[in-house]
Design a protein around this motif. Structure first.
Motif, PDB file in Angstrom:
ATOM      1  N   HIS A   1     -10.100  -3.240   0.084  1.00 25.60           N
ATOM      2  CA  HIS A   1     -10.573  -3.143  -1.294  1.00 25.60           C
ATOM      3  C   HIS A   1     -11.622  -2.040  -1.480  1.00 25.60           C
ATOM      4  CE1 HIS A   1      -8.292  -6.619  -2.434  1.00 25.60           C
ATOM      5  NE2 HIS A   1      -8.898  -7.387  -1.549  1.00 25.60           N
ATOM      6  N   VAL A   2     -11.612  -1.054  -0.606  1.00 27.16           N
ATOM      7  CA  VAL A   2     -12.538   0.087  -0.694  1.00 27.16           C
ATOM      8  C   VAL A   2     -11.730   1.342  -0.989  1.00 27.16           C
ATOM      9  CG1 VAL A   2     -14.208   1.494   0.582  1.00 27.16           C
ATOM     10  CG2 VAL A   2     -14.158  -0.990   0.931  1.00 27.16           C
ATOM     11  N   PRO A   3     -12.097   2.125  -1.998  1.00 31.72           N
ATOM     12  CA  PRO A   3     -13.256   1.993  -2.873  1.00 31.72           C
ATOM     13  C   PRO A   3     -12.978   1.184  -4.144  1.00 31.72           C
ATOM     14  CG  PRO A   3     -12.217   4.076  -3.311  1.00 31.72           C
ATOM     15  CD  PRO A   3     -11.394   3.416  -2.228  1.00 31.72           C
ATOM     16  N   SER A   4     -11.754   0.656  -4.268  1.00 32.00           N
ATOM     17  CA  SER A   4     -11.373  -0.135  -5.436  1.00 32.00           C
ATOM     18  C   SER A   4     -10.391  -1.200  -4.978  1.00 32.00           C
ATOM     19  CB  SER A   4     -10.757   0.770  -6.517  1.00 32.00           C
ATOM     20  OG  SER A   4      -9.638   1.475  -5.995  1.00 32.00           O
ATOM     21  N   GLN A   5     -10.023  -2.081  -5.873  1.00 28.72           N
ATOM     22  CA  GLN A   5      -9.156  -3.198  -5.518  1.00 28.72           C
ATOM     23  C   GLN A   5      -7.786  -2.726  -5.026  1.00 28.72           C
ATOM     24  OE1 GLN A   5      -9.824  -6.784  -5.629  1.00 28.72           O
ATOM     25  NE2 GLN A   5     -11.813  -5.765  -5.448  1.00 28.72           N
ATOM     26  N   HIS A   6      -7.353  -3.309  -3.917  1.00 32.80           N
ATOM     27  CA  HIS A   6      -6.036  -3.042  -3.344  1.00 32.80           C
ATOM     28  C   HIS A   6      -5.067  -4.054  -3.934  1.00 32.80           C
ATOM     29  CE1 HIS A   6      -2.968  -3.468  -0.022  1.00 32.80           C
ATOM     30  NE2 HIS A   6      -3.030  -2.155  -0.106  1.00 32.80           N
ATOM     31  N   ARG A   7      -4.177  -3.592  -4.803  1.00 35.24           N
ATOM     32  CA  ARG A   7      -3.322  -4.508  -5.570  1.00 35.24           C
ATOM     33  C   ARG A   7      -1.851  -4.099  -5.516  1.00 35.24           C
ATOM     34  NH1 ARG A   7      -5.422  -7.985  -8.894  1.00 35.24           N
ATOM     35  NH2 ARG A   7      -3.661  -7.811 -10.338  1.00 35.24           N
ATOM     36  N   ILE A   8      -1.433  -3.497  -4.399  1.00 35.51           N
ATOM     37  CA  ILE A   8      -0.071  -2.978  -4.336  1.00 35.51           C
ATOM     38  C   ILE A   8       0.970  -4.090  -4.458  1.00 35.51           C
ATOM     39  CG2 ILE A   8      -0.057  -3.001  -1.793  1.00 35.51           C
ATOM     40  CD1 ILE A   8       1.764  -0.507  -4.131  1.00 35.51           C
ATOM     41  N   LYS A   9       0.762  -5.228  -3.815  1.00 32.56           N
ATOM     42  CA  LYS A   9       1.763  -6.291  -3.885  1.00 32.56           C
ATOM     43  C   LYS A   9       1.821  -6.910  -5.282  1.00 32.56           C
ATOM     44  CE  LYS A   9       1.859  -7.497   1.027  1.00 32.56           C
ATOM     45  NZ  LYS A   9       3.191  -6.930   1.289  1.00 32.56           N
ATOM     46  N   GLU A  10       0.653  -7.051  -5.917  1.00 28.84           N
ATOM     47  CA  GLU A  10       0.635  -7.569  -7.271  1.00 28.84           C
ATOM     48  C   GLU A  10       1.345  -6.614  -8.227  1.00 28.84           C
ATOM     49  OE1 GLU A  10      -3.086  -9.208  -5.274  1.00 28.84           O
ATOM     50  OE2 GLU A  10      -1.855  -7.378  -5.231  1.00 28.84           O
ATOM     51  N   MET A  11       1.143  -5.321  -8.026  1.00 24.75           N
ATOM     52  CA  MET A  11       1.788  -4.343  -8.896  1.00 24.75           C
ATOM     53  C   MET A  11       3.302  -4.337  -8.683  1.00 24.75           C
ATOM     54  SD  MET A  11       0.733  -0.415  -9.691  1.00 24.75           S
ATOM     55  CE  MET A  11       0.748   0.088  -7.975  1.00 24.75           C
ATOM     56  N   LEU A  12       3.734  -4.494  -7.434  1.00 21.14           N
ATOM     57  CA  LEU A  12       5.164  -4.521  -7.157  1.00 21.14           C
ATOM     58  C   LEU A  12       5.837  -5.739  -7.786  1.00 21.14           C
ATOM     59  CD1 LEU A  12       5.136  -3.310  -3.454  1.00 21.14           C
ATOM     60  CD2 LEU A  12       6.262  -2.152  -5.363  1.00 21.14           C
ATOM     61  N   ALA A  13       5.062  -6.791  -7.969  1.00 16.44           N
ATOM     62  CA  ALA A  13       5.610  -8.002  -8.587  1.00 16.44           C
ATOM     63  C   ALA A  13       5.735  -7.874 -10.098  1.00 16.44           C
ATOM     64  CB  ALA A  13       4.733  -9.202  -8.241  1.00 16.44           C
ATOM     65  N   ASP A  14       5.111  -6.845 -10.660  1.00 16.13           N
ATOM     66  CA  ASP A  14       5.148  -6.598 -12.102  1.00 16.13           C
ATOM     67  C   ASP A  14       5.877  -5.275 -12.331  1.00 16.13           C
ATOM     68  OD1 ASP A  14       4.662  -5.949 -14.763  1.00 16.13           O
ATOM     69  OD2 ASP A  14       2.612  -6.720 -14.748  1.00 16.13           O
ATOM     70  N   LYS A  15       7.155  -5.337 -12.606  1.00 16.61           N
ATOM     71  CA  LYS A  15       7.984  -4.140 -12.709  1.00 16.61           C
ATOM     72  C   LYS A  15       7.466  -3.164 -13.753  1.00 16.61           C
ATOM     73  CE  LYS A  15      12.757  -2.557 -13.196  1.00 16.61           C
ATOM     74  NZ  LYS A  15      14.178  -2.964 -13.427  1.00 16.61           N
ATOM     75  N   GLU A  16       7.064  -3.672 -14.901  1.00 15.12           N
ATOM     76  CA  GLU A  16       6.565  -2.792 -15.960  1.00 15.12           C
ATOM     77  C   GLU A  16       5.290  -2.080 -15.531  1.00 15.12           C
ATOM     78  OE1 GLU A  16       6.135  -4.722 -19.693  1.00 15.12           O
ATOM     79  OE2 GLU A  16       8.275  -5.199 -19.894  1.00 15.12           O
ATOM     80  N   ALA A  17       4.380  -2.804 -14.891  1.00 16.75           N
ATOM     81  CA  ALA A  17       3.133  -2.202 -14.424  1.00 16.75           C
ATOM     82  C   ALA A  17       3.416  -1.147 -13.360  1.00 16.75           C
ATOM     83  CB  ALA A  17       2.202  -3.278 -13.865  1.00 16.75           C
ATOM     84  N   ALA A  18       4.374  -1.435 -12.478  1.00 14.95           N
ATOM     85  CA  ALA A  18       4.729  -0.482 -11.423  1.00 14.95           C
ATOM     86  C   ALA A  18       5.307   0.798 -12.019  1.00 14.95           C
ATOM     87  CB  ALA A  18       5.726  -1.117 -10.463  1.00 14.95           C
TER      88      ALA A  18
END
Length: 256
Positions: free
Chosen positions: A218-235
């Motif tokens: 989570h440095v220098p910001s939040q690590h959210r790759i799996k969450e983003m992959l779960a949201d097709k529109e966000a990805a």
């Protein structure tokens, strides 16, 4: 242990952004329990190409690191593998994530570290580019780099199937594992299904349970790759935004 600051205290200063290469170093620092300053480099704004940064890394890439060397003068480190080797050689006296220099295991760590730096990282990076960022879909490029990433994952999967510890080298997590993790955990961004590689998937989950990995990712910001992959529109939205600055940056570099 990270300190997000512009002050030069303590001596270790990490220049990074939220990328698979960037989090290698913050995870390494966290696993070693070292205090360090974080300087977020906004690669979408080409901060890494500003003159002051080029004094640290003339190749204009993150991550980079500065420290006070044994002679009392500042030392610069760039290229993630070089930084990781420096950190364990200088600070891992208890061999928490390394093995004694010259040991059989230390050379095996180097094998896998260079396997990542010469293979997985570049191939998966190109898979990311052709799958997510290229201005046009070129099936040959997508297939070439996705398939090569899968081949390399297969090598890792087979190797891990023979590991009694569940890690790449010996009986513990080392910088070889840390170097790979940011890429492997983002497999889906390259269009590669981690479920095809059960031993590698189990290793990914094992790594994520480590407190140092959890803090460092989570440095220098939040690590959210799996969450983003779960949201097709966000990805798709993120890929479109990133493609714009990546293509603009490439065009500028081509004119130099």
């Amino acid at each position: 242990m990270a300190v997000v600051s512009d002050e030069n205290v303590p001596d270790i200063n990490l220049y990074t952004d939220q990328t698979p290469n960037g989090i290698k170093i913050s995870i390494t620092l966290e696993e070693l329990g070292l205090q360090y300053n974080v300087h977020k480099i906004n690669i979408s704004k080409n901060t890494q190409k500003e003159p002051w940064f080029l004094e640290i890394n003339p190749n204009a890439r993150i991550p980079a690191l500065t420290d006070t060397f044994t002679d009392g003068k500042t030392i610069r480190l760039f290229e993630s593998g070089s930084i990781m080797q420096y950190l364990v050689e200088q600070y891992d006296t208890k061999h928490l994530i390394s093995y004694p220099k010259g040991s059989r295991e230390s050379y095996e760590v180097n094998n896998w570290l260079f396997f990542l730096n010469a293979g997985v990282g570049p191939m998966q990076g190109q898979a990311n580019h052709f799958y997510r960022y290229a201005p046009e879909k070129i099936e040959y490029g997508i297939n070439r780099y996705q398939n090569e990433t899968r081949r390399l994952y297969g090598v890792l999967d087979t190797h891990l199937s023979k590991s009694s510890s569940g890690y790449l080298v010996g009986d513990k997590c080392t910088i070889a594992d840390i170097a790979h993790w940011g890429w492997v955990t983002a497999a889906g961004w390259a269009g590669v299904d981690i479920d095809e590689f059960p031993n590698l998937k189990a290793w990914d989950e094992r790594m994520l349970k480590r407190p140092g990995v959890e803090r460092g990712r989570h440095v220098p910001s939040q690590h959210r790759i799996k969450e983003m992959l779960a949201d097709k529109e966000a990805a798709e939205r993120y890929a479109k935004e990133s493609a714009k600055w990546i293509q603009e940056s490439q065009a500028k570099d081509a004119k130099k």
